[in-house]
Scaffold this motif. Structure first.
Motif, PDB file in Angstrom:
ATOM      1  N   PHE A  43       0.837  -1.193   0.000  1.00  0.00           N
ATOM      2  CA  PHE A  43       0.000   0.000   0.000  1.00  0.00           C
ATOM      3  C   PHE A  43       0.873   1.244   0.000  1.00  0.00           C
ATOM      4  CE2 PHE A  43      -2.391  -3.449   1.942  1.00  0.00           C
ATOM      5  CZ  PHE A  43      -3.496  -3.470   1.114  1.00  0.00           C
ATOM      6  N   SER A  44       0.523   2.201  -0.838  1.00  0.00           N
ATOM      7  CA  SER A  44       1.394   3.360  -1.058  1.00  0.00           C
ATOM      8  C   SER A  44       1.033   4.594  -0.246  1.00  0.00           C
ATOM      9  CB  SER A  44       1.412   3.720  -2.546  1.00  0.00           C
ATOM     10  OG  SER A  44       0.114   4.060  -2.996  1.00  0.00           O
ATOM     11  N   SER A  45      -0.179   4.704   0.240  1.00  0.00           N
ATOM     12  CA  SER A  45      -0.580   5.909   0.977  1.00  0.00           C
ATOM     13  C   SER A  45      -0.218   5.773   2.454  1.00  0.00           C
ATOM     14  CB  SER A  45      -2.083   6.141   0.850  1.00  0.00           C
ATOM     15  OG  SER A  45      -2.493   7.177   1.723  1.00  0.00           O
ATOM     16  N   ARG A  46       0.668   6.639   2.909  1.00  0.00           N
ATOM     17  CA  ARG A  46       1.085   6.587   4.317  1.00  0.00           C
ATOM     18  C   ARG A  46      -0.072   6.858   5.267  1.00  0.00           C
ATOM     19  NH1 ARG A  46       6.411   9.474   2.698  1.00  0.00           N
ATOM     20  NH2 ARG A  46       7.664   7.656   2.219  1.00  0.00           N
ATOM     21  N   SER A  47      -0.937   7.802   4.916  1.00  0.00           N
ATOM     22  CA  SER A  47      -2.055   8.114   5.815  1.00  0.00           C
ATOM     23  C   SER A  47      -3.035   6.949   5.893  1.00  0.00           C
ATOM     24  CB  SER A  47      -2.765   9.400   5.382  1.00  0.00           C
ATOM     25  OG  SER A  47      -3.292   9.267   4.084  1.00  0.00           O
ATOM     26  N   ILE A  48      -3.278   6.302   4.782  1.00  0.00           N
ATOM     27  CA  ILE A  48      -4.180   5.145   4.807  1.00  0.00           C
ATOM     28  C   ILE A  48      -3.517   3.976   5.541  1.00  0.00           C
ATOM     29  CG2 ILE A  48      -5.337   3.421   3.370  1.00  0.00           C
ATOM     30  CD1 ILE A  48      -6.049   5.683   1.440  1.00  0.00           C
ATOM     31  N   LEU A  49      -2.209   3.798   5.344  1.00  0.00           N
ATOM     32  CA  LEU A  49      -1.495   2.748   6.087  1.00  0.00           C
ATOM     33  C   LEU A  49      -1.641   2.949   7.596  1.00  0.00           C
ATOM     34  CD1 LEU A  49       1.842   2.164   4.152  1.00  0.00           C
ATOM     35  CD2 LEU A  49       0.265   0.394   4.918  1.00  0.00           C
ATOM     36  N   MET A  50      -1.510   4.188   8.038  1.00  0.00           N
ATOM     37  CA  MET A  50      -1.668   4.471   9.478  1.00  0.00           C
ATOM     38  C   MET A  50      -3.068   4.110   9.948  1.00  0.00           C
ATOM     39  SD  MET A  50       0.614   7.867  10.399  1.00  0.00           S
ATOM     40  CE  MET A  50      -0.471   8.980   9.548  1.00  0.00           C
ATOM     41  N   LYS A  51      -4.090   4.471   9.158  1.00  0.00           N
ATOM     42  CA  LYS A  51      -5.468   4.138   9.523  1.00  0.00           C
ATOM     43  C   LYS A  51      -5.684   2.626   9.554  1.00  0.00           C
ATOM     44  CE  LYS A  51      -7.572   8.356   7.739  1.00  0.00           C
ATOM     45  NZ  LYS A  51      -8.445   8.935   6.716  1.00  0.00           N
ATOM     46  N   MET A  52      -5.101   1.934   8.580  1.00  0.00           N
ATOM     47  CA  MET A  52      -5.243   0.477   8.523  1.00  0.00           C
ATOM     48  C   MET A  52      -4.617  -0.161   9.770  1.00  0.00           C
ATOM     49  SD  MET A  52      -4.395  -0.130   4.459  1.00  0.00           S
ATOM     50  CE  MET A  52      -4.750  -1.889   4.375  1.00  0.00           C
ATOM     51  N   GLY A  61       3.633  -1.332   3.725  1.00  0.00           N
ATOM     52  CA  GLY A  61       3.933  -0.303   2.742  1.00  0.00           C
ATOM     53  C   GLY A  61       4.768  -0.892   1.610  1.00  0.00           C
ATOM     54  N   ILE A  62       4.947  -0.132   0.563  1.00  0.00           N
ATOM     55  CA  ILE A  62       5.685  -0.581  -0.617  1.00  0.00           C
ATOM     56  C   ILE A  62       7.119  -0.958  -0.242  1.00  0.00           C
ATOM     57  CG2 ILE A  62       6.570   0.102  -2.891  1.00  0.00           C
ATOM     58  CD1 ILE A  62       3.491  -0.328  -2.796  1.00  0.00           C
ATOM     59  N   LEU A  63       7.799  -0.120   0.526  1.00  0.00           N
ATOM     60  CA  LEU A  63       9.189  -0.405   0.889  1.00  0.00           C
ATOM     61  C   LEU A  63       9.301  -1.673   1.722  1.00  0.00           C
ATOM     62  CD1 LEU A  63      10.479   3.214   1.646  1.00  0.00           C
ATOM     63  CD2 LEU A  63      10.668   1.897  -0.476  1.00  0.00           C
ATOM     64  N   LEU A  84      -6.200   4.637 -10.858  1.00  0.00           N
ATOM     65  CA  LEU A  84      -6.958   4.949 -12.067  1.00  0.00           C
ATOM     66  C   LEU A  84      -6.180   5.899 -12.959  1.00  0.00           C
ATOM     67  CD1 LEU A  84     -10.574   5.428 -10.681  1.00  0.00           C
ATOM     68  CD2 LEU A  84      -9.632   3.463 -11.905  1.00  0.00           C
ATOM     69  N   LEU A  85      -5.504   6.871 -12.349  1.00  0.00           N
ATOM     70  CA  LEU A  85      -4.801   7.927 -13.068  1.00  0.00           C
ATOM     71  C   LEU A  85      -3.387   8.078 -12.546  1.00  0.00           C
ATOM     72  CD1 LEU A  85      -7.572  10.647 -12.657  1.00  0.00           C
ATOM     73  CD2 LEU A  85      -7.147   9.335 -14.729  1.00  0.00           C
ATOM     74  N   GLY A  86      -2.542   8.708 -13.360  1.00  0.00           N
ATOM     75  CA  GLY A  86      -1.237   9.116 -12.884  1.00  0.00           C
ATOM     76  C   GLY A  86      -1.423  10.294 -11.938  1.00  0.00           C
ATOM     77  N   GLY A  87      -0.377  10.684 -11.268  1.00  0.00           N
ATOM     78  CA  GLY A  87      -0.478  11.819 -10.355  1.00  0.00           C
ATOM     79  C   GLY A  87       0.470  11.661  -9.186  1.00  0.00           C
ATOM     80  N   LEU A  88       0.166  12.352  -8.114  1.00  0.00           N
ATOM     81  CA  LEU A  88       1.046  12.394  -6.949  1.00  0.00           C
ATOM     82  C   LEU A  88       1.291  11.015  -6.344  1.00  0.00           C
ATOM     83  CD1 LEU A  88       2.643  14.272  -5.103  1.00  0.00           C
ATOM     84  CD2 LEU A  88       0.592  14.542  -3.721  1.00  0.00           C
ATOM     85  N   LEU A  93       4.976   6.394  -5.653  1.00  0.00           N
ATOM     86  CA  LEU A  93       5.249   4.972  -5.850  1.00  0.00           C
ATOM     87  C   LEU A  93       6.516   4.786  -6.688  1.00  0.00           C
ATOM     88  CD1 LEU A  93       4.482   1.941  -5.729  1.00  0.00           C
ATOM     89  CD2 LEU A  93       3.026   2.365  -7.728  1.00  0.00           C
ATOM     90  N   GLU A  94       6.617   5.515  -7.774  1.00  0.00           N
ATOM     91  CA  GLU A  94       7.787   5.408  -8.651  1.00  0.00           C
ATOM     92  C   GLU A  94       9.065   5.782  -7.915  1.00  0.00           C
ATOM     93  OE1 GLU A  94       6.392   7.966 -11.772  1.00  0.00           O
ATOM     94  OE2 GLU A  94       5.573   6.284 -12.922  1.00  0.00           O
ATOM     95  N   GLN A  95       9.020   6.802  -7.058  1.00  0.00           N
ATOM     96  CA  GLN A  95      10.194   7.197  -6.276  1.00  0.00           C
ATOM     97  C   GLN A  95      10.607   6.096  -5.305  1.00  0.00           C
ATOM     98  OE1 GLN A  95       9.067  10.907  -4.469  1.00  0.00           O
ATOM     99  NE2 GLN A  95       9.420  12.081  -6.331  1.00  0.00           N
ATOM    100  N   GLN A  96       9.630   5.467  -4.665  1.00  0.00           N
ATOM    101  CA  GLN A  96       9.940   4.382  -3.741  1.00  0.00           C
ATOM    102  C   GLN A  96      10.588   3.215  -4.479  1.00  0.00           C
ATOM    103  OE1 GLN A  96       6.828   3.524  -0.677  1.00  0.00           O
ATOM    104  NE2 GLN A  96       5.726   5.145  -1.770  1.00  0.00           N
ATOM    105  N   ILE A  97      10.079   2.900  -5.640  1.00  0.00           N
ATOM    106  CA  ILE A  97      10.607   1.794  -6.433  1.00  0.00           C
ATOM    107  C   ILE A  97      12.018   2.103  -6.919  1.00  0.00           C
ATOM    108  CG2 ILE A  97      10.299   0.514  -8.589  1.00  0.00           C
ATOM    109  CD1 ILE A  97       7.220   0.943  -8.059  1.00  0.00           C
ATOM    110  N   ASP A  98      12.252   3.361  -7.297  1.00  0.00           N
ATOM    111  CA  ASP A  98      13.576   3.761  -7.791  1.00  0.00           C
ATOM    112  C   ASP A  98      14.679   3.453  -6.782  1.00  0.00           C
ATOM    113  OD1 ASP A  98      12.849   4.592 -10.304  1.00  0.00           O
ATOM    114  OD2 ASP A  98      12.733   6.721  -9.790  1.00  0.00           O
ATOM    115  N   THR A  99      14.378   3.547  -5.502  1.00  0.00           N
ATOM    116  CA  THR A  99      15.404   3.294  -4.484  1.00  0.00           C
ATOM    117  C   THR A  99      15.822   1.821  -4.448  1.00  0.00           C
ATOM    118  OG1 THR A  99      13.781   2.953  -2.708  1.00  0.00           O
ATOM    119  CG2 THR A  99      14.585   5.199  -3.032  1.00  0.00           C
TER     120      THR A  99
END
Length: 125
Positions: A43-52, A61-63, A84-88, A93-99
């Protein structure tokens, strides 16, 4: 020998019943279609991860998932975002994967559902 895996990258939701009929259903279908390939969910959203996590839901999380894949000896990954769409969120996600690009032999990433003009036209039809 190559050890391959699919990573379903979801923004996430704090509603367990919604996860069951979306992300986890997708995981089940992928496992049925590709029984010889490991399938992970991150899961990529930190705020949603915290809620989960506050609700006691099992989630990573992705990492965390990428680390687990390394521990499991995975060396080729196909990442499919459920966006559904590209965006923030997708950029994050792409930045996390790049590492982790140098940690795996091959990382491929699919596109969000609506990535091109043709995608919009097919969806409208």
């Amino acid at each position: 020998m190559n050890k391959r895996a699919i990573l379903i990258a979801s923004v996430g939701t704090s509603r367990a019943e919604a996860l069951e009929v979306t992300t986890y259903k997708l995981k089940q279908e992928i496992q049925e279609q590709f029984p010889d390939v490991s399938c992970y969910v991150g899961f990529s959203s930190r705020s949603i991860l915290m809620k989960m996590k506050e609700k006691g839901m099992e989630c990573c999380g992705i990492l965390e998932v990428l680390e687990r894949m390394l521990e499991d000896g995975i060396n080729e990954i196909v990442i499919q975002p459920t966006n559904l769409l590209g965006g923030l969120e997708l950029s994050s996600l792409e930045q996390q994967i790049d590492t982790y690009k140098k940690s795996f032999d091959k990382i491929s990433m699919g596109n969000p559902l609506l990535s091109s003009k043709e995608d919009y036209i097919r969806t409208l039809q």
